[in-house]
Design an enzyme around this catalytic site. Structure first.
Site, mmCIF file in Angstrom:
data_model
loop_
_atom_site.group_PDB
_atom_site.id
_atom_site.type_symbol
_atom_site.label_atom_id
_atom_site.label_comp_id
_atom_site.label_asym_id
_atom_site.label_seq_id
_atom_site.Cartn_x
_atom_site.Cartn_y
_atom_site.Cartn_z
ATOM 1 N N LYS A 1 1.132 3.562 -3.102
ATOM 2 C CA LYS A 1 -0.086 3.946 -3.818
ATOM 3 C C LYS A 1 -0.279 5.458 -3.731
ATOM 4 O O LYS A 1 0.233 6.111 -2.806
ATOM 5 C CB LYS A 1 -1.294 3.232 -3.196
ATOM 6 C CG LYS A 1 -1.331 1.743 -3.540
ATOM 7 C CD LYS A 1 -2.450 1.022 -2.832
ATOM 8 C CE LYS A 1 -2.462 -0.453 -3.242
ATOM 9 N NZ LYS A 1 -3.377 -1.252 -2.401
ATOM 10 N N ASN B 1 0.796 -1.238 0.000
ATOM 11 C CA ASN B 1 0.000 0.000 0.000
ATOM 12 C C ASN B 1 0.827 1.287 0.000
ATOM 13 O O ASN B 1 0.316 2.335 -0.384
ATOM 14 C CB ASN B 1 -0.918 0.017 1.241
ATOM 15 C CG ASN B 1 -2.040 -1.004 1.130
ATOM 16 O OD1 ASN B 1 -2.592 -1.230 0.055
ATOM 17 N ND2 ASN B 1 -2.358 -1.656 2.234
ATOM 18 N N ASN C 1 -3.101 -0.094 -13.010
ATOM 19 C CA ASN C 1 -3.699 -1.216 -12.292
ATOM 20 C C ASN C 1 -5.212 -1.238 -12.525
ATOM 21 O O ASN C 1 -5.878 -0.204 -12.357
ATOM 22 C CB ASN C 1 -3.409 -0.994 -10.793
ATOM 23 C CG ASN C 1 -3.651 -2.209 -9.941
ATOM 24 O OD1 ASN C 1 -3.371 -3.334 -10.351
ATOM 25 N ND2 ASN C 1 -4.164 -1.995 -8.735
ATOM 26 N N GLU C 2 -5.721 -2.387 -12.963
ATOM 27 C CA GLU C 2 -7.170 -2.640 -12.987
ATOM 28 C C GLU C 2 -7.963 -1.627 -13.816
ATOM 29 O O GLU C 2 -8.948 -1.053 -13.353
ATOM 30 C CB GLU C 2 -7.705 -2.696 -11.546
ATOM 31 C CG GLU C 2 -6.976 -3.724 -10.695
ATOM 32 C CD GLU C 2 -7.357 -3.712 -9.224
ATOM 33 O OE1 GLU C 2 -8.206 -2.907 -8.814
ATOM 34 O OE2 GLU C 2 -6.790 -4.517 -8.469
ATOM 35 N N HIS D 1 4.123 -0.789 -6.660
ATOM 36 C CA HIS D 1 2.689 -0.948 -6.924
ATOM 37 C C HIS D 1 2.007 0.254 -6.293
ATOM 38 O O HIS D 1 2.181 0.451 -5.087
ATOM 39 C CB HIS D 1 2.227 -2.251 -6.262
ATOM 40 C CG HIS D 1 0.755 -2.492 -6.323
ATOM 41 N ND1 HIS D 1 0.137 -3.080 -7.398
ATOM 42 C CD2 HIS D 1 -0.239 -2.228 -5.429
ATOM 43 C CE1 HIS D 1 -1.153 -3.183 -7.154
ATOM 44 N NE2 HIS D 1 -1.415 -2.673 -5.975
ATOM 45 N N GLU E 1 -0.218 -11.308 -7.418
ATOM 46 C CA GLU E 1 -0.891 -11.111 -6.124
ATOM 47 C C GLU E 1 -1.549 -12.409 -5.661
ATOM 48 O O GLU E 1 -2.680 -12.410 -5.162
ATOM 49 C CB GLU E 1 -1.952 -9.997 -6.235
ATOM 50 C CG GLU E 1 -1.412 -8.688 -6.785
ATOM 51 C CD GLU E 1 -2.392 -7.520 -6.681
ATOM 52 O OE1 GLU E 1 -3.444 -7.668 -6.042
ATOM 53 O OE2 GLU E 1 -2.083 -6.462 -7.248
ATOM 54 N N TRP F 1 0.090 -12.258 -2.229
ATOM 55 C CA TRP F 1 -0.391 -10.952 -1.727
ATOM 56 C C TRP F 1 -0.518 -11.058 -0.208
ATOM 57 O O TRP F 1 -1.449 -11.653 0.292
ATOM 58 C CB TRP F 1 -1.704 -10.555 -2.393
ATOM 59 C CG TRP F 1 -1.918 -9.064 -2.318
ATOM 60 C CD1 TRP F 1 -2.866 -8.402 -1.611
ATOM 61 C CD2 TRP F 1 -1.150 -8.047 -2.988
ATOM 62 N NE1 TRP F 1 -2.734 -7.036 -1.786
ATOM 63 C CE2 TRP F 1 -1.686 -6.794 -2.634
ATOM 64 C CE3 TRP F 1 -0.049 -8.070 -3.851
ATOM 65 C CZ2 TRP F 1 -1.164 -5.575 -3.101
ATOM 66 C CZ3 TRP F 1 0.464 -6.866 -4.313
ATOM 67 C CH2 TRP F 1 -0.094 -5.635 -3.934
HETATM 68 O O1 G3I Z 1 -3.903 1.697 8.059
HETATM 69 C C1 G3I Z 1 -5.216 2.290 8.127
HETATM 70 C C2 G3I Z 1 -5.646 2.442 9.547
HETATM 71 O O2 G3I Z 1 -4.787 3.379 10.173
HETATM 72 C C3 G3I Z 1 -7.083 2.928 9.564
HETATM 73 O O3 G3I Z 1 -7.541 3.001 10.869
HETATM 74 C C4 G3I Z 1 -7.971 1.972 8.788
HETATM 75 C C5 G3I Z 1 -9.417 2.430 8.724
HETATM 76 O O4 G3I Z 1 -10.022 2.100 7.515
HETATM 77 O O5 G3I Z 1 -7.492 1.878 7.482
HETATM 78 C C6 G3I Z 1 -6.177 1.377 7.410
HETATM 79 O O6 G3I Z 1 -5.776 1.360 6.079
HETATM 80 C C7 G3I Z 1 -6.361 0.384 5.247
HETATM 81 C C8 G3I Z 1 -5.235 -0.469 4.678
HETATM 82 O O7 G3I Z 1 -5.745 -1.344 3.712
HETATM 83 C C9 G3I Z 1 -4.532 -1.295 5.754
HETATM 84 O O8 G3I Z 1 -5.388 -2.253 6.260
HETATM 85 C C10 G3I Z 1 -7.086 1.106 4.140
HETATM 86 O O9 G3I Z 1 -8.218 1.757 4.672
HETATM 87 C C11 G3I Z 1 -7.513 0.108 3.100
HETATM 88 O O10 G3I Z 1 -8.077 0.798 1.996
HETATM 89 C C12 G3I Z 1 -6.317 -0.668 2.618
HETATM 90 O O11 G3I Z 1 -6.747 -1.655 1.727
HETATM 91 C C13 G3I Z 1 -5.821 -2.113 0.750
HETATM 92 C C14 G3I Z 1 -6.560 -2.159 -0.584
HETATM 93 O O12 G3I Z 1 -5.712 -2.708 -1.575
HETATM 94 C C15 G3I Z 1 -6.954 -0.762 -1.040
HETATM 95 O O13 G3I Z 1 -5.839 0.065 -1.242
HETATM 96 C C16 G3I Z 1 -5.337 -3.506 1.124
HETATM 97 O O14 G3I Z 1 -4.546 -3.428 2.311
HETATM 98 C C17 G3I Z 1 -4.512 -4.063 -0.025
HETATM 99 O O15 G3I Z 1 -4.127 -5.393 0.257
HETATM 100 C C18 G3I Z 1 -5.329 -4.046 -1.303
HETATM 101 O O16 G3I Z 1 -4.514 -4.500 -2.345
HETATM 102 C C19 G3I Z 1 -5.145 -4.642 -3.632
HETATM 103 C C20 G3I Z 1 -4.101 -4.275 -4.684
HETATM 104 O O17 G3I Z 1 -3.600 -2.994 -4.436
HETATM 105 C C21 G3I Z 1 -4.680 -4.371 -6.090
HETATM 106 N N1 G3I Z 1 -5.277 -5.664 -6.315
HETATM 107 C C22 G3I Z 1 -6.230 -6.129 -5.313
HETATM 108 C C23 G3I Z 1 -5.608 -6.075 -3.916
HETATM 109 C C24 G3I Z 1 -6.556 -6.629 -2.871
HETATM 110 O O18 G3I Z 1 -7.692 -5.822 -2.764
#
Ligand code: G3I
Length: 354
Positions: free
Chosen positions: A67, A64, A148-149, A100, A264, A313
């Site tokens: 991004k 992340n 991406n996507e 990424h 992933e 992933w």
């Molecule tokens: O770290 C914050 C935390 O401080 C906060 O309290 C909390 C509240 O929502 O959010 C936390 O951050 C989140 C982060 O994941 C860590 O868990 C973000 O909101 C959340 O949007 C983020 O999601 C990521 C998602 O992409 C969107 O960016 C996932 O970790 C990540 O694994 C996922 O990865 C994607 C690839 O980029 C593209 N392909 C699909 C893949 C899986 O969805």
């Protein structure tokens, strides 16, 4: 009797045994790079996580921290703090770094969703973002998911649609037209001509129309001389995903002549999201077989010089986005929530070694 005469060969045997036990790692048997998507917070605070990443993998992807929303939180502010932790760790531990991602419909900070400007201003914004990030890491990273996507599952370009929920639309396509994809690759190549540039997407194994649309885009890019070097098949699959679909996605991606990255990988054992599901031996066996199948097909269908590697992933079940973010009861990865090798690790390992 002179004990040292037989003690030393015994010690030698024990020593060899210990060394070979230590060498049972994915990176030591894989004929291509084996990666994982990582989170620098866990790298710093969880020693078991760090040990597994360090020992088992020789490639890492930024999950992340690179991004848009993380690295470019305000219009004139770039924040590379977390990205730098990850990059410094990877360089110190001789791991390949795959970035990424530069243009995506998600991870859009508030300022960007509210940005107002004509198409020239949007173009400048995309170009400046890509080139600022790549210049910061110039000489340190090997490759990037540039776009991406960009497609819907039915093969249509992801775009604004009257019925599409906000999270499905992409502001890049809306403001810049479809060809923003090609221009993103050009801007990336201008910033760092040594980088390998990837287009990355999901569900190609279950949506032939989407696979076809991506292959058509690559064919067009090659004709036009757009600098694209690889395709990322995300491969978020489950124990019931059809083998033929997996093989077809790998085969058609390889036929483009580009590098192919299983980018992933995770395999859900509880695709119905049933809260009463137990991680039974039969589910573990099906999952292990599917992990092995992906490796076998990758080895068989992708010519060696195009094998960019296989990346999972996340690292262990507890930090999987499926479990951690989506809160689904599942066990999609090779390591458990204590970072111990699971039975699917053995299947994956044996398939890599074969
Ligand atoms: O770290 C914050 C935390 O401080 C906060 O309290 C909390 C509240 O929502 O959010 C936390 O951050 C989140 C982060 O994941 C860590 O868990 C973000 O909101 C959340 O949007 C983020 O999601 C990521 C998602 O992409 C969107 O960016 C996932 O970790 C990540 O694994 C996922 O990865 C994607 C690839 O980029 C593209 N392909 C699909 C893949 C899986 O969805």
């Amino acid at each position: 009797m002179n004990q040292s005469k037989w003690l030393s060969p015994l010690f030698l045997l024990l020593f060899i045994g210990a060394v070979s036990a230590q060498q049972k790692t994915l990176q030591s048997v894989a004929p291509f790079k084996i990666g994982c998507a990582i989170n620098p917070n866990l790298l710093v605070k969880n020693k078991d996580y760090k040990a597994v990443v360090t020992n088992e993998f020789n490639s890492i992807t930024s999950e992340n921290v690179l991004k848009f929303g993380t690295v470019h939180p305000k219009k004139d502010v770039y924040d590379f703090t977390k990205g730098d932790i990850l990059v410094d760790y990877a360089l110190a531990n001789h791991k390949r770094i795959h970035g990424h991602c530069l243009a995506w419909h998600q991870s859009v900070p508030k300022w960007l969703s509210e940005f107002e400007g004509d198409s020239a201003a949007w173009e400048n914004l995309l170009k400046t973002h890509i080139q600022t990030v790549l210049t910061h890491y110039k000489g340190k990273m090997t490759s990037w998911d540039v776009v991406n996507e960009a497609f819907f599952d039915n093969g249509a370009y992801r775009q604004d649609s009257v019925n599409a929920p906000h999270r499905y639309i992409t502001l890049w396509r809306n403001h810049l037209g479809r060809d923003y994809i090609a221009r993103a690759f050009i801007y990336a190549h201008e910033a760092d001509p040594d980088l390998l540039l990837f287009y990355n997407d999901y569900n190609q194994e279950s949506n032939p129309a989407k696979l076809k649309a991506i292959i058509a885009m690559v064919t067009d890019f090659k004709k036009r001389g757009i600098p694209i070097h690889g395709l990322g098949l995300q491969m978020h699959i489950n124990i019931n995903t059809k083998d033929e679909g997996i093989a077809e996605a790998i085969k058609q991606s390889a036929a483009t002549g580009l590098l192919v990255h299983i980018a992933e990988l995770d395999i859900k054992a509880n695709p119905k999201k049933d809260t009463s599901t137990v991680y039974s031996d039969s589910l573990k066996m099906l999952q292990g077989r599917k992990f092995a199948f992906v490796v076998e097909q990758y080895k068989k269908l992708v010519p060696k010089q195009q094998q960019y590697g296989i990346t999972t992933w996340n690292v262990g079940d507890a930090d999987s986005w499926i479990v951690e973010l989506r809160k689904i009861k599942d066990w999609p990865l090779l390591f458990d929530d204590k970072y111990q090798q699971k039975s699917c690790y053995n299947s994956f390992y044996e398939a890599l070694k074969k």
